[in-house]
Scaffold this active site. Structure first.
Site, PDB file in Angstrom:
ATOM      1  N   HIS A   1      -6.544  -3.740   5.107  1.00  0.00           N
ATOM      2  CA  HIS A   1      -5.772  -3.108   4.037  1.00  0.00           C
ATOM      3  C   HIS A   1      -6.113  -1.617   3.988  1.00  0.00           C
ATOM      4  O   HIS A   1      -6.934  -1.123   4.740  1.00  0.00           O
ATOM      5  CB  HIS A   1      -6.142  -3.721   2.682  1.00  0.00           C
TER       6      HIS A   1
ATOM      7  N   GLU B   1     -10.760  -2.086   3.506  1.00  0.00           N
ATOM      8  CA  GLU B   1      -9.896  -1.092   2.877  1.00  0.00           C
ATOM      9  C   GLU B   1     -10.145   0.190   3.658  1.00  0.00           C
ATOM     10  O   GLU B   1     -11.201   0.815   3.537  1.00  0.00           O
ATOM     11  CB  GLU B   1     -10.258  -0.887   1.404  1.00  0.00           C
TER      12      GLU B   1
ATOM     13  N   HIS C   1       0.069  -5.900   2.847  1.00  0.00           N
ATOM     14  CA  HIS C   1       0.750  -5.028   1.885  1.00  0.00           C
ATOM     15  C   HIS C   1       1.574  -3.984   2.624  1.00  0.00           C
ATOM     16  O   HIS C   1       1.066  -3.238   3.455  1.00  0.00           O
ATOM     17  CB  HIS C   1      -0.263  -4.376   0.944  1.00  0.00           C
TER      18      HIS C   1
ATOM     19  N   GLU D   1       0.733  -0.080   3.141  1.00  0.00           N
ATOM     20  CA  GLU D   1      -0.547   0.293   3.727  1.00  0.00           C
ATOM     21  C   GLU D   1      -0.394   0.473   5.236  1.00  0.00           C
ATOM     22  O   GLU D   1      -0.898  -0.301   6.045  1.00  0.00           O
ATOM     23  CB  GLU D   1      -1.599  -0.760   3.345  1.00  0.00           C
TER      24      GLU D   1
ATOM     25  N   ARG E   1       5.022  -2.879  -2.028  1.00  0.00           N
ATOM     26  CA  ARG E   1       3.769  -3.602  -1.709  1.00  0.00           C
ATOM     27  C   ARG E   1       4.019  -5.072  -1.342  1.00  0.00           C
ATOM     28  O   ARG E   1       3.369  -5.612  -0.447  1.00  0.00           O
ATOM     29  CB  ARG E   1       2.852  -3.524  -2.925  1.00  0.00           C
TER      30      ARG E   1
HETATM   31  N1  LIG Z   1      -9.501 -11.594  -2.450  1.00  0.00           N
HETATM   32  C1  LIG Z   1      -9.184 -10.263  -2.464  1.00  0.00           C
HETATM   33  N2  LIG Z   1      -9.735  -9.437  -1.562  1.00  0.00           N
HETATM   34  C2  LIG Z   1      -9.435  -8.120  -1.543  1.00  0.00           C
HETATM   35  C3  LIG Z   1      -8.577  -7.560  -2.472  1.00  0.00           C
HETATM   36  C4  LIG Z   1      -8.268  -6.094  -2.449  1.00  0.00           C
HETATM   37  C5  LIG Z   1      -6.865  -5.789  -1.950  1.00  0.00           C
HETATM   38  C6  LIG Z   1      -6.761  -4.311  -1.727  1.00  0.00           C
HETATM   39 SE1  LIG Z   1      -5.026  -3.606  -1.481  1.00  0.00          SE
HETATM   40  C7  LIG Z   1      -5.808  -6.261  -2.957  1.00  0.00           C
HETATM   41  O1  LIG Z   1      -5.750  -5.744  -4.067  1.00  0.00           O
HETATM   42  O2  LIG Z   1      -5.052  -7.179  -2.585  1.00  0.00           O
HETATM   43  C8  LIG Z   1      -7.961  -8.398  -3.414  1.00  0.00           C
HETATM   44  C9  LIG Z   1      -8.279  -9.748  -3.415  1.00  0.00           C
HETATM   45 CL1  LIG Z   1      -7.545 -10.822  -4.566  1.00  0.00          CL
HETATM   46 ZN   LIG Z   2      -3.727  -4.146   0.372  1.00  0.00          ZN
HETATM   47 ZN   LIG Z   3      -5.732  -1.521  -0.915  1.00  0.00          ZN
END
Ligand SMILES: Nc1ncc(C[C@H](C[SeH])C(=O)O)cc1Cl
Ligand SMILES: [Zn+2]
Ligand SMILES: [Zn+2]
Ligand SMILES: [Zn+2]
Length: 305
Positions: free
Chosen positions: A193, A267, A65, A68, A123
């Site tokens: 992230h 995170e 992303h 980040e 993002r």
């Molecule tokens: N499989 C996953 N693992 C972690 C996340 C959290 C991150 C945090 Se920015 C997101 O929203 O893409 C989201 C998904 Cl779909």
């Molecule tokens: Zn992220």
């Molecule tokens: Zn995040």
């Protein structure tokens, strides 16, 4: 110029990749695994004691992303620490002697560059498709793992747009291809992230517990404790669906279902005071504490190959 305690722009990161990857031929090399939509080279760094045969490996990516920024900062820090502590730090020396660590410093380069030159809060990728005036898809909704079933949008203008098909984003395709090609040796997948201070593992695309839930939780709790030991920073560990939100198409779920058992999403700092705009003064402490967690996971994987 490049600095480990600044949020470097893509130009400086690209120069850093070129210089660091030729700094120590016995410990680091680079390979381009493909280009981004806008044609930037996705350069993968391979850390580990040079060996004629393939060693078991860990794959770590940063910058899925774009906004980040602490994430790519950590991958740069990790590479610097690995090279500078090999030979003196017992954990790092054993790790690089017995395993390889693949590091993708910036996954979504086009998006990262755009946050420096365009909109700081971007993002997604920067792909364009005729028929829509909106740009990009969320790379972490574009993996083929329950693709677009929940926690994602099929609206190209949404920040969680899942893409037109799984792996429609060339950046996702490039990484998925590399991991597929090397799945026999890749024992762990770590994706970085921000923000929220969480250590997540599968699944996010379902509330069902992963087959290896208890082991993944134990390792996550050990890693979080290691992290907390430095500055007292508190992380929450758990499956994505219940710990952050249910969502499909993520890289950690995809890697896990491919057979990469130790699959984690970090995170990083903070919990909302600065959010994505984490001050540069916090790069060093954030990276130092995160090193402890990543080394904990790596040591566990190494002992359980
Ligand atoms: N499989 C996953 N693992 C972690 C996340 C959290 C991150 C945090 Se920015 C997101 O929203 O893409 C989201 C998904 Cl779909
Ligand atoms: Zn992220
Ligand atoms: Zn995040
Ligand atoms: Zn510069």
């Amino acid at each position: 110029a490049h600095s480990y305690t600044k949020y470097n722009n893509w130009n400086d990161i690209q120069s850093w990749i070129a210089s660091i990857s030729s700094s120590n031929p016995n410990l680091i090399s680079k390979q381009v695994i493909g280009n981004t939509y806008e044609g930037r080279p996705m350069t993968l760094l391979k850390l580990g004691k040079k060996s004629s045969s393939s060693k078991p490996a860990i794959f770590m990516d940063c910058g899925i992303h774009a906004r980040e920024w602490i994430s790519p900062a950590f991958c740069q820090w990790f590479v610097k620490e690995a090279l500078s502590t090999y030979g003196s730090d017992a954990q790092m020396t054993s790790l690089l002697n017995q395993m390889d660590v693949y590091v993708l410093p910036v996954f979504n380069i086009d998006g990262y560059d755009y946050t420096h030159k365009g909109s700081r809060m971007w993002r997604k990728t920067r792909s364009r498709k005729s028929g829509s005036s909106c740009i990009g898809a969320d790379p972490n909704r574009n993996f083929n793992a329950g693709w677009c079933t929940l926690g994602a949008s099929s609206n190209p203008c949404s920040d969680t747009f899942c893409g037109y098909s799984p792996e429609s984003e060339i950046e996702v395709k490039n990484v998925a291809n590399f991991i597929r090609r090397n799945k026999a040796i890749i024992k762990a997948y770590i994706t970085i992230h921000s923000y929220s201070q969480l250590l997540l593992f599968p699944y996010s695309y379902t509330y069902d517990l992963a087959q290896h839930h208890s082991e993944l939780m134990q390792v996550a709790q050990g890693a979080s404790a290691a992290l907390r030991s430095l500055y007292g920073t508190r992380y929450t560990s758990g499956p994505g669906a219940t710990t952050i939100y249910p969502a499909a198409g993520g890289s950690d779920d995809w890697a896990y279902d491919l057979g990469v058992k130790y699959s984690y999403t970090f995170e990083l700092r903070d919990t909302g005071r600065y959010g994505f705009l984490l001050p540069e003064s916090q790069i060093k402490p954030t990276c130092e504490e995160t090193m402890l967690a990543v080394k904990y996971i790596a040591a566990y994987v190494r002992k359980n190959i």
